[in-house]
Scaffold this motif. Structure first.
Motif, PDB file in Angstrom:
ATOM      1  N   TRP A  16       0.821  -1.207   0.000  1.00 52.21           N
ATOM      2  CA  TRP A  16       0.000   0.000   0.000  1.00 52.21           C
ATOM      3  C   TRP A  16       0.854   1.255   0.000  1.00 52.21           C
ATOM      4  O   TRP A  16       0.579   2.202  -0.730  1.00 52.21           O
ATOM      5  N   ARG A  17       1.900   1.275   0.798  1.00 49.93           N
ATOM      6  CA  ARG A  17       2.764   2.462   0.868  1.00 49.93           C
ATOM      7  C   ARG A  17       3.417   2.757  -0.485  1.00 49.93           C
ATOM      8  O   ARG A  17       3.516   3.914  -0.889  1.00 49.93           O
ATOM      9  N   VAL A  18       3.850   1.707  -1.172  1.00 51.57           N
ATOM     10  CA  VAL A  18       4.448   1.910  -2.503  1.00 51.57           C
ATOM     11  C   VAL A  18       3.399   2.457  -3.467  1.00 51.57           C
ATOM     12  O   VAL A  18       3.643   3.439  -4.181  1.00 51.57           O
ATOM     13  N   CYS A  19       2.248   1.825  -3.478  1.00 49.89           N
ATOM     14  CA  CYS A  19       1.186   2.269  -4.401  1.00 49.89           C
ATOM     15  C   CYS A  19       0.741   3.689  -4.094  1.00 49.89           C
ATOM     16  O   CYS A  19       0.623   4.523  -5.002  1.00 49.89           O
ATOM     17  N   ARG A  20       0.513   3.959  -2.811  1.00 54.58           N
ATOM     18  CA  ARG A  20       0.031   5.290  -2.422  1.00 54.58           C
ATOM     19  C   ARG A  20       1.104   6.348  -2.588  1.00 54.58           C
ATOM     20  O   ARG A  20       0.803   7.509  -2.856  1.00 54.58           O
ATOM     21  N   GLY A  21       2.360   5.950  -2.470  1.00 58.97           N
ATOM     22  CA  GLY A  21       3.445   6.904  -2.668  1.00 58.97           C
ATOM     23  C   GLY A  21       3.561   7.371  -4.112  1.00 58.97           C
ATOM     24  O   GLY A  21       4.058   8.465  -4.382  1.00 58.97           O
ATOM     25  N   LEU A  22       3.099   6.554  -5.034  1.00 54.38           N
ATOM     26  CA  LEU A  22       3.195   6.899  -6.450  1.00 54.38           C
ATOM     27  C   LEU A  22       1.880   7.373  -7.062  1.00 54.38           C
ATOM     28  O   LEU A  22       1.884   8.029  -8.106  1.00 54.38           O
ATOM     29  N   LEU A  23       0.749   7.033  -6.429  1.00 53.65           N
ATOM     30  CA  LEU A  23      -0.552   7.277  -7.051  1.00 53.65           C
ATOM     31  C   LEU A  23      -1.506   7.962  -6.087  1.00 53.65           C
ATOM     32  O   LEU A  23      -1.301   7.930  -4.876  1.00 53.65           O
ATOM     33  N   ASN A  24      -2.585   8.515  -6.644  1.00 54.37           N
ATOM     34  CA  ASN A  24      -3.645   9.047  -5.783  1.00 54.37           C
ATOM     35  C   ASN A  24      -4.370   7.882  -5.114  1.00 54.37           C
ATOM     36  O   ASN A  24      -4.161   6.717  -5.468  1.00 54.37           O
ATOM     37  N   GLU A  25      -5.214   8.173  -4.169  1.00 59.10           N
ATOM     38  CA  GLU A  25      -5.809   7.113  -3.349  1.00 59.10           C
ATOM     39  C   GLU A  25      -6.625   6.113  -4.172  1.00 59.10           C
ATOM     40  O   GLU A  25      -6.505   4.903  -3.991  1.00 59.10           O
TER      41      GLU A  25
END
Length: 176
Positions: A16-25
């Motif tokens: 989740w941290r990787v995904c959220r760090g690169l993308l909007n919610e």
């Protein structure tokens, strides 16, 4: 607890941290789900001694990049669409004269002109499409082009093609 549930419980927050760090919610939620779907689909083919967290983070990073690439191709909403020429023509430009003129041609002439001059088909293929001979297709295209020239060039005596001009010399006056 199922092995898949243990993987999600143990590594879901890192993914989740990787995904959220690169993308909007919203996009991060999709990438997170896609990451675990891809991981579970490949689970049997993966190295069981591998670093599972590293493997999942790599998948998550690639899924996030896929989302970013997809978003880069999406059109951006604008207040008004700018008018600009394209290789396909612009509404209101001279090309519309051609489309209107084509519409005045009889069906076989229009088909022959469109398929040969706009579509690039040889006359043999046009003959198969229209149920005629190649010679008839060639003649229909020729007649159609002649008609288009007459419609698109409203001058009383439009210039003729050089090969169709008269080859007889102009009469000259003799000198006294």
């Amino acid at each position: 607890m199922e092995p898949s549930e243990r993987v999600v419980a143990g590594h879901g927050s890192a993914v989740w941290r990787v995904c959220r760090g690169l993308l909007n919610e919203h996009d991060a939620e999709d990438a997170w789900a896609d990451t675990f779907a891809a991981a579970l689909a490949a689970w049997g083919r993966s190295d069981q001694n591998a670093n599972v967290r590293g493997w999942l983070v790599t998948i998550a990073h690639r899924k996030a990049i896929d989302v970013l690439r997809h978003r880069a191709r999406d059109p951006l909403p604008v207040e008004t669409v700018p008018e600009r020429p394209s290789r396909y023509g612009v509404p209101g430009a001279r090309d519309l004269d051609l489309w209107a003129a084509l519409a005045t041609l009889p069906p076989r002439q229009r088909a022959a002109v469109v398929h040969h001059h706009l579509g690039g088909l040889p006359y043999d293929e046009i003959a198969q499409l229209t149920g005629t001979t190649a010679a008839a297709a060639r003649r229909a295209a020729s007649d159609g082009v002649a008609r288009l020239r007459a419609v698109l060039d409203p001058r009383p005596n439009p210039p003729q093609h050089p090969s169709r001009e008269s080859t007889s010399p102009e009469p000259t006056e003799e000198a006294p």
